[in-house]
Design an enzyme around this catalytic site. Sequence first.
Site, short mmCIF file in Angstrom:
data_model
loop_
_atom_site.label_atom_id
_atom_site.label_comp_id
_atom_site.label_asym_id
_atom_site.label_seq_id
_atom_site.Cartn_x
_atom_site.Cartn_y
_atom_site.Cartn_z
CE1 TYR A 1 -4.47 -0.94 0.01
CE2 TYR A 1 -3.36 -2.93 0.75
CZ TYR A 1 -4.48 -2.30 0.22
OH TYR A 1 -5.58 -3.04 -0.12
CD GLU A 28 -6.93 -5.70 1.04
OE1 GLU A 28 -5.68 -5.75 1.06
OE2 GLU A 28 -7.57 -4.93 0.29
C1 HEM Z 1 -6.33 2.17 -1.37
C2 HEM Z 1 -5.68 1.56 -2.32
C3 HEM Z 1 -6.32 0.70 -3.38
C4 HEM Z 1 -7.53 0.85 -4.01
C5 HEM Z 1 -8.55 1.96 -3.82
C6 HEM Z 1 -7.65 -0.26 -4.94
C7 HEM Z 1 -8.75 -0.47 -5.76
C8 HEM Z 1 -8.91 -1.58 -6.56
C9 HEM Z 1 -10.10 -1.88 -7.32
C10 HEM Z 1 -11.35 -1.03 -7.34
C11 HEM Z 1 -9.89 -3.03 -7.97
C12 HEM Z 1 -10.85 -3.77 -8.90
C13 HEM Z 1 -11.62 -4.78 -8.07
C14 HEM Z 1 -12.52 -5.68 -8.88
O1 HEM Z 1 -12.01 -6.42 -9.73
O2 HEM Z 1 -13.74 -5.69 -8.62
C15 HEM Z 1 -8.55 -3.48 -7.64
C16 HEM Z 1 -7.96 -4.60 -8.15
C17 HEM Z 1 -6.62 -4.88 -8.02
N1 HEM Z 1 -5.75 -4.28 -7.15
FE1 HEM Z 1 -6.17 -2.73 -5.95
N2 HEM Z 1 -6.53 -1.04 -4.84
C18 HEM Z 1 -5.71 -0.50 -3.91
C19 HEM Z 1 -4.49 -1.00 -3.50
C20 HEM Z 1 -3.81 -2.01 -4.15
C21 HEM Z 1 -2.47 -2.46 -3.82
C22 HEM Z 1 -1.61 -1.92 -2.68
C23 HEM Z 1 -2.13 -3.42 -4.70
C24 HEM Z 1 -0.81 -4.17 -4.75
C25 HEM Z 1 0.13 -3.95 -5.56
C26 HEM Z 1 -3.29 -3.62 -5.59
C27 HEM Z 1 -3.37 -4.55 -6.61
C28 HEM Z 1 -4.52 -4.84 -7.32
C29 HEM Z 1 -4.59 -5.86 -8.36
C30 HEM Z 1 -3.43 -6.72 -8.86
C31 HEM Z 1 -5.92 -5.88 -8.80
C32 HEM Z 1 -6.53 -6.78 -9.89
C33 HEM Z 1 -6.68 -6.05 -11.16
C34 HEM Z 1 -5.59 -6.29 -12.16
O3 HEM Z 1 -4.84 -7.27 -12.12
O4 HEM Z 1 -5.50 -5.45 -13.09
N3 HEM Z 1 -4.27 -2.75 -5.22
N4 HEM Z 1 -7.99 -2.58 -6.78
#
Ligand code: HEM
Length: 395
Positions: A95, A137
């Site tokens: 994060y 989480e």
């Molecule tokens: C406050 C911070 C964050 C927000 C608001 C956020 C928001 C989101 C949202 C809205 C999704 C799509 C969920 C869905 O498929 O329904 C997502 C997916 C994902 N997030 Fe986050 N996220 C955050 C932090 C992180 C962090 C720290 C990581 C780690 C590196 C991360 C990695 C991913 C990955 C790998 C996906 C799957 C989508 C893909 O592979 O393109 N996120 N996140």
Amino acid sequence: MLSVNTKNIIKTTIPVLEQHGVAITKTFYSNMLSENPDFLNTFNQVNQKKGRQPTALAMTVLAAAKNVDNLSVLLPTVKQIGHKHRALQIKPEQYDIVGHYLLLAIKEVLGTAATPEIINAWTETYKVIADIFISVENELYKEAAWPGWQPFVVSEKINVADQIVEFVVKPTSECGVDLSKLNIVPGQYLTVKTHPTTHDNKHDALRHYSICSASTENGLKFAVKYEHGVEQDGLVSEYLHKCIKTGDTIGISAPAGDFELSKELISQDKIPLVLISAGVGTTPLVAMLECQLQQNPKRPILWIQSSKNEQSQAFKTHVENLLSKFEGSVDSKFIHTDSMPRIDGDLLEKTIPSNSDVYICGSVEFMSILIVTLKNLGHQNQMVHYEPFGPKMSL
Ligand code: HEM
Ligand SMILES: Cc1cc2nc3c(=O)[nH]c(=O)nc-3n(C[C@H](O)[C@H](O)[C@H](O)COP(=O)(O)OP(=O)(O)OC[C@H]3O[C@@H](n4cnc5c(N)ncnc54)[C@H](O)[C@@H]3O)c2cc1C
């Protein structure tokens, strides 16, 4: 706690974010991924190219900014995203990295408008939002049926329709997962980690696949559609179909997701269960149908399944067999879009009683239309459940 001043600054940035939200997150991803190539093992590269993930993140940031006075209203959304993060094994320390690049991107896109006050307010607010995600989480990690990625052996590959193969997987002896103790929640998905060697790919690829059977007797089951593309076939679906053989090992993280049958309604027989799917979206609904049959075969059932034609109708014989065993009223509609009109408001109005408990699964486009149509027909939000095979936020 965020100060009144910080909250006011955040609120003033909402119109700017609305204008530049997608640009901010796109800049953020390109900077972060180029400077942290290890993240390429976590993020779906095709999602980046197609702009799907940037849209999901931009909408989440906007939702947070709009609710800065009461961030707790975000909790249901955070929980649903948290399921995906937990399934992908996102960890608290990541994060800080994401926050660093998100703030840099806000600065870069806003240019001279990005005053130190705005940047400080966003730094503080991001930290608060990140802490909410981390704590949600943390609970999901505790509840997970097994830790991290565990090796599973593919014991069977079965054609369940044209271009759709069911994979039956069993835990290897070293991973310590005991399927007989596993409580499957129909509707949940597994996350599969492979390292495709096709298309010059150099990274791990993580993809979610819905569990397609409520039973774990012979192993865990999921079914994968081969995604043919105009420019390129789907990386993982092609790899699983063409390269992964029975006897091969793949990494799987514990079942995740909040798409599940409403527990209070399973045992009654007044409110019908309606399961509507398109294409490979049938997968979680088959597991739900099995579960309903096991627990209460008297409940009225309506099954609506859309596919291109009969050959691409997933689990055809299995579904017909399950439906024939119900003891209450059973109705089914099999729509073959090659030769019949698509599911529309007229069909939904004629076939679905207004008090139904409805579950929908398919592409984001399919679901957007159905959700709006059902709302217009007077179905209550809390009685319409859905699982898009893409980011849920984009709905
Ligand atoms: C406050 C911070 C964050 C927000 C608001 C956020 C928001 C989101 C949202 C809205 C999704 C799509 C969920 C869905 O498929 O329904 C997502 C997916 C994902 N997030 Fe986050 N996220 C955050 C932090 C992180 C962090 C720290 C990581 C780690 C590196 C991360 C990695 C991913 C990955 C790998 C996906 C799957 C989508 C893909 O592979 O393109 N996120 N996140
Ligand atoms: C909760 C959930 C459950 C799911 N359950 C299932 C399930 O049960 N069964 C199932 O089959 N799927 C399921 N999915 C979808 C699955 O996770 C994958 O998204 C799907 O298999 C496609 O992955 P892929 O690697 O093959 O395609 P990707 O490589 O991610 O590509 C996605 C699409 O883009 C196209 N494409 C690829 N490269 C390019 C390029 N360079 N330019 C333009 N277009 C390109 C591909 O042809 C494909 O159509 C689920 C998804 C979610 C979120």
